[in-house]
Design a protein around this motif. Structure first.
Motif, PDB file in Angstrom:
ATOM      1  N   VAL A  16       5.316  -3.121   5.984  1.00  0.00           N
ATOM      2  CA  VAL A  16       6.165  -1.946   6.170  1.00  0.00           C
ATOM      3  C   VAL A  16       7.622  -2.356   6.352  1.00  0.00           C
ATOM      4  N   ARG A  17       7.866  -3.308   7.253  1.00  0.00           N
ATOM      5  CA  ARG A  17       9.237  -3.740   7.538  1.00  0.00           C
ATOM      6  C   ARG A  17       9.876  -4.394   6.308  1.00  0.00           C
TER       7      ARG A  17
ATOM      8  N   PRO B 234      -1.750   6.448   1.067  1.00  0.00           N
ATOM      9  CA  PRO B 234      -1.527   5.191   1.797  1.00  0.00           C
ATOM     10  C   PRO B 234      -0.160   4.601   1.480  1.00  0.00           C
ATOM     11  N   PHE B 235       0.564   4.203   2.500  1.00  0.00           N
ATOM     12  CA  PHE B 235       1.845   3.535   2.279  1.00  0.00           C
ATOM     13  C   PHE B 235       1.632   2.180   1.612  1.00  0.00           C
ATOM     14  N   GLY B 236       0.434   1.653   1.734  1.00  0.00           N
ATOM     15  CA  GLY B 236       0.095   0.386   1.104  1.00  0.00           C
ATOM     16  C   GLY B 236       0.233   0.411  -0.402  1.00  0.00           C
ATOM     17  N   ASN B 237       0.311   1.609  -1.002  1.00  0.00           N
ATOM     18  CA  ASN B 237       0.492   1.740  -2.449  1.00  0.00           C
ATOM     19  C   ASN B 237       1.965   1.820  -2.838  1.00  0.00           C
ATOM     20  N   PHE B 238       2.845   1.518  -1.897  1.00  0.00           N
ATOM     21  CA  PHE B 238       4.279   1.685  -2.103  1.00  0.00           C
ATOM     22  C   PHE B 238       4.777   0.960  -3.349  1.00  0.00           C
ATOM     23  N   TYR B 239       4.249  -0.226  -3.604  1.00  0.00           N
ATOM     24  CA  TYR B 239       4.708  -1.024  -4.742  1.00  0.00           C
ATOM     25  C   TYR B 239       3.826  -0.861  -5.986  1.00  0.00           C
ATOM     26  N   MET B 240       2.857   0.030  -5.916  1.00  0.00           N
ATOM     27  CA  MET B 240       1.942   0.191  -7.050  1.00  0.00           C
ATOM     28  C   MET B 240       2.724   0.549  -8.317  1.00  0.00           C
TER      29      MET B 240
END
Length: 220
Positions: A42-43, A77-83
């Motif tokens: 996140v950071r 999900p924020f985890g897909n930010f770079y998808m």
């Protein structure tokens, strides 16, 4: 602050009321939270794109769950930010969107004349006109992205989304949008937004009425 075990108790109760996932959108997330995401991720994203997520949202995705269960089709999900997108053109748009998160989210009050160009109903607007706004983005001409400082959290379906303000005076607030530059206020914070949804699905009488209504629609 939310605790994952306490949230999961509420979700489990809602699932017992709706075991076949008949509520609108629920079949997508099935009342389940995703695992939390590492705060380092996140950071790093914040640093790379020069924006700062509200701390209550950061706490939620790093300690409770990175999306999953939430209003309608759930929370992304924020985890897909770079998808990456499937095509180069779409990827350019996604990158423009990531860069736009640092730009101030600017609004002006919606007027009756604006209703002609938005998907919000006149009835809803006239009931609470103070909740409705039109975005005044400064970067439209320079960017492929047509929004500023607004992280999309999820979708209500069709063209309707909801999201979190990441920059400007309204940072931390949550809005619904028709994705045409028009917005309606939803909550002062992500915590309030998610708690409102938990309260909603915890109302067993309301849940039963909603399920009965959906069953009638599906059996027509």
């Amino acid at each position: 602050m939310f605790q994952r075990k306490e949230v999961e108790k509420i979700l489990a109760q809602a699932e017992r009321m709706d075991p076949n996932y008949e509520r609108f959108g629920v079949s997508r997330h099935r009342y389940k939270l995703n695992p939390p995401i590492n705060k380092v991720f996140v950071r790093a994203a914040e640093k790379k794109y020069h924006f700062l997520l509200p701390e209550d949202y950061v706490y939620f995705i790093t300690e409770v769950g990175d999306g999953g269960a939430g209003p309608d089709y759930g929370i992304f999900p924020f985890g897909n930010f770079y998808m990456r997108a499937e095509s180069p053109g779409a990827e350019k748009f996604r990158e423009a969107y990531r860069c736009s998160l640092a730009n101030p989210f600017l609004l002006r009050p919606m007027t009756l004349d604006d209703l002609e160009y938005c998907a919000f109903s006149r009835k809803a607007y006239e009931k609470n006109p103070e909740k409705y706004f039109v975005e005044m983005g400064e970067s439209y001409e320079e960017s492929l992205c047509d929004t500023d400082g607004f992280l999309t959290l999820g979708t209500h379906g069709c063209q309707w989304d909801f999201g979190l303000v990441t920059s400007g005076e309204r940072r931390g607030q949550v809005f619904d949008t028709d994705n045409e530059g028009n917005y309606s206020f939803s909550a002062y914070s992500f915590s309030d937004f998610f708690q409102n949804w938990l309260d909603y699905i915890s109302d067993t009488e309301l849940c039963q009425k909603e399920l009965e209504r959906w069953r009638k629609v599906q059996n027509r």
